[in-house]
Design a protein around this motif. Structure first.
Motif, PDB file in Angstrom:
ATOM      1  N   HIS A   1       7.747  15.196   6.694  1.00 41.00           N
ATOM      2  CA  HIS A   1       6.985  13.966   6.460  1.00 41.00           C
ATOM      3  C   HIS A   1       7.818  12.942   5.694  1.00 41.00           C
ATOM      4  CE1 HIS A   1       3.453  15.820   8.056  1.00 41.00           C
ATOM      5  NE2 HIS A   1       3.327  16.705   7.062  1.00 41.00           N
ATOM      6  N   ILE A   2       8.566  13.428   4.694  1.00 35.60           N
ATOM      7  CA  ILE A   2       9.408  12.522   3.903  1.00 35.60           C
ATOM      8  C   ILE A   2      10.454  11.868   4.789  1.00 35.60           C
ATOM      9  CG2 ILE A   2      11.115  12.415   2.044  1.00 35.60           C
ATOM     10  CD1 ILE A   2       9.526  14.686   0.654  1.00 35.60           C
ATOM     11  N   LEU A   3      11.128  12.665   5.613  1.00 41.07           N
ATOM     12  CA  LEU A   3      12.192  12.135   6.469  1.00 41.07           C
ATOM     13  C   LEU A   3      11.660  11.184   7.532  1.00 41.07           C
ATOM     14  CD1 LEU A   3      14.461  15.275   7.000  1.00 41.07           C
ATOM     15  CD2 LEU A   3      14.788  13.381   5.407  1.00 41.07           C
ATOM     16  N   ASN A   4      10.441  11.422   7.989  1.00 39.76           N
ATOM     17  CA  ASN A   4       9.853  10.586   9.051  1.00 39.76           C
ATOM     18  C   ASN A   4       9.093   9.380   8.511  1.00 39.76           C
ATOM     19  OD1 ASN A   4      10.825  12.228  11.136  1.00 39.76           O
ATOM     20  ND2 ASN A   4       9.064  13.609  10.989  1.00 39.76           N
ATOM     21  N   GLY A   5       9.116   9.189   7.205  1.00 39.65           N
ATOM     22  CA  GLY A   5       8.403   8.052   6.620  1.00 39.65           C
ATOM     23  C   GLY A   5       6.908   8.159   6.763  1.00 39.65           C
ATOM     24  N   ASP A   6       6.400   9.382   6.798  1.00 43.57           N
ATOM     25  CA  ASP A   6       4.979   9.633   7.064  1.00 43.57           C
ATOM     26  C   ASP A   6       4.211   9.776   5.750  1.00 43.57           C
ATOM     27  OD1 ASP A   6       2.590  10.256   8.209  1.00 43.57           O
ATOM     28  OD2 ASP A   6       3.211  12.194   9.016  1.00 43.57           O
ATOM     29  N   ALA A   7       4.006   8.661   5.052  1.00 41.59           N
ATOM     30  CA  ALA A   7       3.354   8.703   3.747  1.00 41.59           C
ATOM     31  C   ALA A   7       1.903   9.129   3.838  1.00 41.59           C
ATOM     32  CB  ALA A   7       3.458   7.338   3.063  1.00 41.59           C
ATOM     33  N   GLU A   8       1.223   8.770   4.912  1.00 34.67           N
ATOM     34  CA  GLU A   8      -0.212   9.047   5.009  1.00 34.67           C
ATOM     35  C   GLU A   8      -0.519  10.534   5.114  1.00 34.67           C
ATOM     36  OE1 GLU A   8      -2.150   6.877   8.027  1.00 34.67           O
ATOM     37  OE2 GLU A   8      -1.839   4.924   7.079  1.00 34.67           O
ATOM     38  N   ASN A   9       0.372  11.278   5.746  1.00 40.91           N
ATOM     39  CA  ASN A   9       0.096  12.692   5.978  1.00 40.91           C
ATOM     40  C   ASN A   9       0.898  13.624   5.081  1.00 40.91           C
ATOM     41  OD1 ASN A   9      -1.784  12.343   8.132  1.00 40.91           O
ATOM     42  ND2 ASN A   9      -0.056  11.767   9.437  1.00 40.91           N
TER      43      ASN A   9
ATOM     44  N   ASP B   1       0.827  -1.212   0.000  1.00 40.65           N
ATOM     45  CA  ASP B   1       0.000   0.000   0.000  1.00 40.65           C
ATOM     46  C   ASP B   1       0.860   1.261   0.000  1.00 40.65           C
ATOM     47  OD1 ASP B   1      -2.280  -1.502  -0.058  1.00 40.65           O
ATOM     48  OD2 ASP B   1      -2.753  -1.250   2.080  1.00 40.65           O
ATOM     49  N   THR B   2       1.918   1.255   0.796  1.00 42.34           N
ATOM     50  CA  THR B   2       2.792   2.425   0.854  1.00 42.34           C
ATOM     51  C   THR B   2       3.511   2.643  -0.474  1.00 42.34           C
ATOM     52  OG1 THR B   2       3.127   2.110   3.235  1.00 42.34           O
ATOM     53  CG2 THR B   2       4.721   3.503   2.082  1.00 42.34           C
ATOM     54  N   ILE B   3       3.971   1.559  -1.090  1.00 44.05           N
ATOM     55  CA  ILE B   3       4.628   1.674  -2.398  1.00 44.05           C
ATOM     56  C   ILE B   3       3.664   2.249  -3.434  1.00 44.05           C
ATOM     57  CG2 ILE B   3       5.599   0.348  -4.326  1.00 44.05           C
ATOM     58  CD1 ILE B   3       6.874  -1.487  -2.216  1.00 44.05           C
ATOM     59  N   GLU B   4       2.446   1.744  -3.443  1.00 45.50           N
ATOM     60  CA  GLU B   4       1.455   2.262  -4.387  1.00 45.50           C
ATOM     61  C   GLU B   4       1.188   3.736  -4.133  1.00 45.50           C
ATOM     62  OE1 GLU B   4      -3.124   1.420  -5.889  1.00 45.50           O
ATOM     63  OE2 GLU B   4      -2.051  -0.100  -4.723  1.00 45.50           O
TER      64      GLU B   4
ATOM     65  N   LYS C   1      -4.537   7.935   1.710  1.00 50.05           N
ATOM     66  CA  LYS C   1      -5.628   7.544   2.597  1.00 50.05           C
ATOM     67  C   LYS C   1      -6.733   6.819   1.845  1.00 50.05           C
ATOM     68  CE  LYS C   1      -4.742  11.470   5.623  1.00 50.05           C
ATOM     69  NZ  LYS C   1      -5.238  12.748   6.154  1.00 50.05           N
ATOM     70  N   ASP C   2      -6.807   7.031   0.543  1.00 50.89           N
ATOM     71  CA  ASP C   2      -7.869   6.413  -0.261  1.00 50.89           C
ATOM     72  C   ASP C   2      -7.526   5.001  -0.685  1.00 50.89           C
ATOM     73  OD1 ASP C   2      -9.341   8.683  -0.055  1.00 50.89           O
ATOM     74  OD2 ASP C   2      -8.754   9.493  -2.000  1.00 50.89           O
TER      75      ASP C   2
ATOM     76  N   LEU D   1       4.133   5.814  -5.469  1.00 50.03           N
ATOM     77  CA  LEU D   1       4.150   5.862  -6.926  1.00 50.03           C
ATOM     78  C   LEU D   1       3.064   6.777  -7.473  1.00 50.03           C
ATOM     79  CD1 LEU D   1       4.871   2.104  -7.724  1.00 50.03           C
ATOM     80  CD2 LEU D   1       6.452   4.036  -7.908  1.00 50.03           C
ATOM     81  N   ARG D   2       1.988   6.905  -6.728  1.00 55.58           N
ATOM     82  CA  ARG D   2       0.929   7.825  -7.139  1.00 55.58           C
ATOM     83  C   ARG D   2       1.267   9.271  -6.762  1.00 55.58           C
ATOM     84  NH1 ARG D   2      -4.645   5.312  -4.980  1.00 55.58           N
ATOM     85  NH2 ARG D   2      -5.443   7.228  -5.931  1.00 55.58           N
ATOM     86  N   LEU D   3       1.912   9.457  -5.628  1.00 52.76           N
ATOM     87  CA  LEU D   3       2.289  10.798  -5.187  1.00 52.76           C
ATOM     88  C   LEU D   3       3.312  11.449  -6.124  1.00 52.76           C
ATOM     89  CD1 LEU D   3       2.731  10.543  -1.313  1.00 52.76           C
ATOM     90  CD2 LEU D   3       1.099  11.981  -2.534  1.00 52.76           C
ATOM     91  N   ARG D   4       4.322  10.677  -6.521  1.00 52.46           N
ATOM     92  CA  ARG D   4       5.409  11.196  -7.358  1.00 52.46           C
ATOM     93  C   ARG D   4       5.910  12.534  -6.791  1.00 52.46           C
ATOM     94  NH1 ARG D   4       6.507   8.699 -11.879  1.00 52.46           N
ATOM     95  NH2 ARG D   4       7.534  10.581 -12.706  1.00 52.46           N
ATOM     96  N   TRP D   5       6.286  12.524  -5.530  1.00 51.06           N
ATOM     97  CA  TRP D   5       6.678  13.755  -4.853  1.00 51.06           C
ATOM     98  C   TRP D   5       7.824  14.473  -5.562  1.00 51.06           C
ATOM     99  CZ3 TRP D   5      11.651  14.230  -3.453  1.00 51.06           C
ATOM    100  CH2 TRP D   5      12.397  13.057  -3.237  1.00 51.06           C
TER     101      TRP D   5
END
Length: 214
Positions: free
Chosen positions: A196-204, A172-175, A212-213, A178-182
């Motif tokens: 958020h990037i440094l803390n591994g906080d993908a959800e926020n 889920d995190t990988i998907e 979240k979806d 890949l959708r975020l493409r930060w």
């Protein structure tokens, strides 16, 4: 393209690659860095992109925000010898000696295609990436690995030949990533989300609903 060569004041071992690469068949994304404590990192084209001859019209494509360690090498098709031949000797390359047609030089080797590296990829010390390999976003290539096959996104590989060690994150995190493409975001948006990037906080990350979806 990056305008300055060195990301850090006083550090001449680390460069923004697309500030020093001149070959138009080598495409480097912004903020991708190369570190070299043995040779001048500005000589990346000469020392690290090997057997990359104009006769073959092949490309090295590296995405944004990649980190490439000292001595990593990219070996292109002209390093190969044809496996279709009864001999591994490159007769077509020495066409004058053997009275062959000079237009058939490229038949001396097998063509495996371009090397394509995704975004946010870390390539370890003295790793070797072979012709035709595609490496997905967020992958990690271990030190001195020899990569002969494609590497999926967010996968850690190592060894000779390189094999999968593990995924960096759950599916889920990988998907989500890949959708975020930060790496394609405006720089100010990236800057805002560095915590958020440094803390591994993908959800926020970026208060986005993308993850979240899932």
């Amino acid at each position: 393209m990056m305008k300055r060569i060195y990301p850090r004041t006083g550090d001449l071992q680390t460069v923004y690659l697309n500030a020093v690469v001149r070959d138009p068949s080598i495409e480097i994304g912004d903020y991708t860095i190369y570190n070299d404590f043995v040779n001048d990192p500005c000589d990346f084209e000469r020392n690290n992109v090997l057997y990359h001859y104009p006769i073959h019209h092949e490309r090295l494509v590296i995405g944004k925000f990649c980190s490439i360690a000292c001595g990593a090498k990219f070996l292109f098709n002209c390093a190969n010898h044809s496996l279709r031949s009864l001999s591994t000797y490159t007769f077509p390359l020495f066409y004058e000696e053997w009275g062959l047609n000079h237009t058939d030089v490229a038949s001396a080797w097998d063509d495996k295609g371009d090397i394509v590296i995704g975004n946010d990829v870390w390539i370890g010390f003295e790793a070797v990436v072979m012709a035709g390999v595609h490496i997905g976003d967020g992958a990690i290539i271990g030190a001195r690995a020899v990569v002969t096959k494609d590497v999926p996104p967010y996968t850690i590989v190592g060894g000779v030949p390189a094999r999968e060690i593990r995924k960096r994150f759950d599916t889920d995190t990988i998907e989500c990533l890949l959708r975020l493409r930060w790496w394609d975001w405006p720089i100010e948006k990236i800057r805002e989300n560095i915590p958020h990037i440094l803390n591994g906080d993908a959800e926020n990350i970026s208060s986005s609903n993308i993850c979240k979806d899932l």
